[in-house]
Design an enzyme around this catalytic site. Structure first.
Site, PDB file in Angstrom:
ATOM      1  N   GLN A  39      -0.530 -17.170  -4.075  1.00  0.00           N
ATOM      2  CA  GLN A  39      -0.693 -18.386  -3.584  1.00  0.00           C
ATOM      3  C   GLN A  39      -0.540 -18.509  -2.019  1.00  0.00           C
ATOM      4  OE1 GLN A  39       1.509 -20.658  -6.766  1.00  0.00           O
ATOM      5  NE2 GLN A  39      -0.146 -21.991  -6.407  1.00  0.00           N
ATOM      6  N   HIS A  59     -12.656 -12.590  -7.352  1.00  0.00           N
ATOM      7  CA  HIS A  59     -13.597 -11.813  -6.718  1.00  0.00           C
ATOM      8  C   HIS A  59     -14.953 -11.641  -7.696  1.00  0.00           C
ATOM      9  CE1 HIS A  59     -10.692  -9.714  -3.755  1.00  0.00           C
ATOM     10  NE2 HIS A  59     -10.864 -10.923  -3.376  1.00  0.00           N
ATOM     11  N   HIS A 142       4.938 -13.998 -10.886  1.00  0.00           N
ATOM     12  CA  HIS A 142       4.359 -15.316 -10.821  1.00  0.00           C
ATOM     13  C   HIS A 142       2.887 -15.039 -10.986  1.00  0.00           C
ATOM     14  CE1 HIS A 142       4.995 -19.565  -9.401  1.00  0.00           C
ATOM     15  NE2 HIS A 142       3.677 -19.550  -9.726  1.00  0.00           N
ATOM     16  N   ASN A 186       7.774 -16.557 -14.207  1.00  0.00           N
ATOM     17  CA  ASN A 186       7.249 -17.902 -14.116  1.00  0.00           C
ATOM     18  C   ASN A 186       6.402 -18.477 -14.894  1.00  0.00           C
ATOM     19  OD1 ASN A 186       7.463 -20.500 -12.305  1.00  0.00           O
ATOM     20  ND2 ASN A 186       5.193 -19.830 -12.362  1.00  0.00           N
ATOM     21  N   GLU A 187       6.841 -19.356 -15.891  1.00  0.00           N
ATOM     22  CA  GLU A 187       6.005 -20.209 -16.780  1.00  0.00           C
ATOM     23  C   GLU A 187       5.390 -19.415 -17.683  1.00  0.00           C
ATOM     24  OE1 GLU A 187       3.827 -22.838 -14.510  1.00  0.00           O
ATOM     25  OE2 GLU A 187       5.359 -23.933 -13.955  1.00  0.00           O
ATOM     26  N   GLU A 399      10.818 -26.328  -9.658  1.00  0.00           N
ATOM     27  CA  GLU A 399       9.556 -26.708  -9.243  1.00  0.00           C
ATOM     28  C   GLU A 399       9.450 -28.234  -9.573  1.00  0.00           C
ATOM     29  OE1 GLU A 399       5.716 -24.923 -10.012  1.00  0.00           O
ATOM     30  OE2 GLU A 399       6.549 -22.878  -9.856  1.00  0.00           O
TER      31      GLU A 399
HETATM   32  C1  BGC Z   1       3.102 -23.154 -11.084  1.00  0.00           C
HETATM   33  C2  BGC Z   1       2.523 -23.182  -9.535  1.00  0.00           C
HETATM   34  C3  BGC Z   1       1.582 -24.201  -9.390  1.00  0.00           C
HETATM   35  C4  BGC Z   1       2.106 -25.560  -9.671  1.00  0.00           C
HETATM   36  C5  BGC Z   1       1.163 -26.856  -9.412  1.00  0.00           C
HETATM   37  C6  BGC Z   1       3.153 -24.576 -11.709  1.00  0.00           C
HETATM   38  O1  BGC Z   1       2.704 -24.554 -12.812  1.00  0.00           O
HETATM   39  O2  BGC Z   1       4.181 -22.397 -11.159  1.00  0.00           O
HETATM   40  O3  BGC Z   1       2.099 -21.767  -9.085  1.00  0.00           O
HETATM   41  O4  BGC Z   1       0.790 -23.937  -7.980  1.00  0.00           O
HETATM   42  O5  BGC Z   1       2.394 -25.459 -11.133  1.00  0.00           O
HETATM   43  O6  BGC Z   1      -0.098 -26.714 -10.163  1.00  0.00           O
END
Ligand code: BGC
Length: 501
Positions: A39, A59, A142, A186-187, A399
């Site tokens: 990102q 792409h 991520h 992550n997630e 987050e």
């Molecule tokens: C993610 C981020 C994302 C954010 C907002 C989260 O689920 O870890 O990468 O930018 O949400 O959508």
């Protein structure tokens, strides 16, 4: 002082009044901000960096990302990382969460070749943060899988658990002497559920029936292997903490007392990525395991679409945490579908499986990102739900952030309000519900590439000018507010209603 800065300072000064002692956060509570490699870094093909699934996706499938945007340059943090460190220091952050690009470090995805430039990039960033007294919090993965591993099946191939473990060992062996806070993955929910259901994220393969649940199992095993590597080979020397970060939606009752659908969907979207790790018995949440076994049978599958864990796998995964890392953005009210009514819609994960319908309440504010409705108490409810289900674990909010379209420029009063309201819930959780919340991480330090939304949707405490080759970062009002919160180690009250300021 430039006139605009002066104005900003004065306007912030008028909206904040000094904090009452009861609004203090506990000593040692950590405030941070987060980003991720794809990102922000750009430099997608410098030196010998390999191709990731997000390079390939943007792409080759430009119609799946807003205006065909890519992360080729993004915030150019590969070159501009010093600016990120500078603003993190300006904010007074205790920690900065960022991720390692797998193909920047291991261009082919496997450890036979480690890229010197990749090693150096993260070394510089980590050292730069430490020089300013900011703790690095590193996410190992991520979402930017090496394309080569994707071509071999990616998260659906059981071998990914070893590929990931190999990558994690390399990362630990280079950086664990200085990094004490780790997130393996992550997630997994957004890795396994959203892309396989919609094709709207890399790798763009739709397979909700099988692919999604293979991925679920493999992300848990991959995390567990990485955690055990750290535990056995690195913890004795470096004493860090490792976890997996879960995206959690808060589910609320549609009518008072109607708990069954709430519990069921919570077990599917949160429990499925938590029970195996945090519960005493390990494995899938029993109710979900049973439901999938039955459903798979009636649909003619010879075995459950949610792949069983062996006894050894249950033991491998159980207990592989040092804290609970959660990302929170939004909530839904849920109930069972009425006869003839369709389950769903997105993003109520797995709702067709459970025949659950999701809605939002009219009083929840909308945002530019159509799935994000604002409901701060959901964060507190989730923290209590986690404590009730898994015990008195340290909780780290890794987050939480507010999406806008950037029209507000620097005057992002809505983001200030959002930050205040969520931090208020964190304090209630700590003080009233006795939940051991140890940190909060704002998403995001800077505007960045917001996946299928490209650069349309902004989350930054700092605005980034994507027209400018320097990708200038400029402080928003929310950054001023957050800085005050960190300085005073307290929730700073704001005057209401906010938009009259
Ligand atoms: C993610 C981020 C994302 C954010 C907002 C989260 O689920 O870890 O990468 O930018 O949400 O959508």
């Amino acid at each position: 002082m430039a006139q605009s800065t002066l104005f900003l300072v004065i306007s912030i000064a008028t909206i904040v009044v000094s904090a009452e002692p009861t609004l203090k956060f506990p000593p040692g509570f950590k405030f941070g901000a987060a980003t991720s490699a794809y990102q922000i870094e750009g430099a997608w093909n410098v030196s010998d960096k390999g191709e990731s699934i997000w390079d390939r996706f943007t792409h080759t499938l430009p119609d799946r990302v807003y205006n065909g945007h890519t992360g080729d340059i993004a915030c150019d943090s590969y070159n501009q990382w010093k600016k990120d460190v500078q603003i993190a220091a300006e904010l007074g952050l205790h920690h900065y969460r960022f991720s390692i690009s797998w193909t920047r470090l291991l261009p082919s995805g496997t450890p036979n070749h480690i890229c010197e430039d990749g090693i150096k990039y993260y070394n510089d960033l980590i050292d730069g943060l430490l020089e300013k007294g900011i703790e690095p919090m590193v996410t190992i993965y991520h979402w930017d899988l090496p394309q080569r591993l994707q071509d071999l099946g990616g998260w659906c191939n059981p071998l990914i658990t070893d590929w990931f473990a190999d990558f994690a060992r390399i990362v630990f062996s280079i950086y664990a002497d200085r990094v004490k806070w780790w997130i393996t993955i992550n997630e997994p929910l957004i890795i396994c559920d959203f892309p396989f259901n919609t094709g709207q994220m890399a790798p763009g393969i739709i397979d909700p029936q099988i692919g999604s649940y293979l991925c679920t199992k493999h992300t848990l095993l991959a995390h567990a292997k990485a955690w055990r590597i750290y535990d056995e080979e690195f913890r004795p020397k470096f004493h860090g903490k490792v976890s997996i970060a879960n995206q959690l939606l808060a589910y609320e009752e549609t009518s008072p007392g109607d708990r069954e659908p709430v519990e069921l969907i919570s077990q599917l979207s949160t429990g499925i990525y938590s029970h195996a790790i945090y519960s005493k018995e390990g494995g899938w949440p029993p109710i979900i395991e049973k439901l999938f076994a039955e459903k798979s049978k009636t649909k003619g599958y010879p075995r459950s679409r949610l792949p069983e864990f062996t006894k050894e796998e249950i033991e491998l995964v159980r207990g592989t945490y040092d804290y609970y890392a959660l990302n929170y953005y939004t909530a839904r009210v849920v109930r069972f579908a009425r006869p003839g009514e369709e389950a769903g819609p997105w993003p109520v994960f797995g709702s067709p499986e459970l025949n659950i319908v999701a809605n939002v309440l009219p009083e929840w504010k909308t945002t530019v990102a159509d799935i994000f409705f604002i409901y701060p108490p959901g964060l507190r409810h989730l923290l209590s739900w986690l404590k009730k289900n898994y015990g008195d674990i340290q909780m780290f909010i890794t987050e939480n952030g507010y999406p806008s379209n950037g029209d507000e420029k620097l005057d992002d009063v809505e983001r200030v309000q959002f930050t205040h309201d969520h931090l208020e819930q964190v304090l209630l959780s700590i003080n009233e519900d006795d939940v051991d919340v140890i940190g909060y991480t704002a998403w995001s330090l800077i505007d960045n590439f917001e996946w299928p939304e490209g650069y349309r949707v902004k989350f930054g405490l700092y605005e980034v000018n994507f027209e400018d080759p320097e990708r200038t970062r400029t402080k928003r009002k929310s950054a001023e507010y957050y800085q005050r919160v960190i300085e005073q180690h307290a929730l700073i009250p704001i005057k209401q209603p906010y938009d009259e300021l």
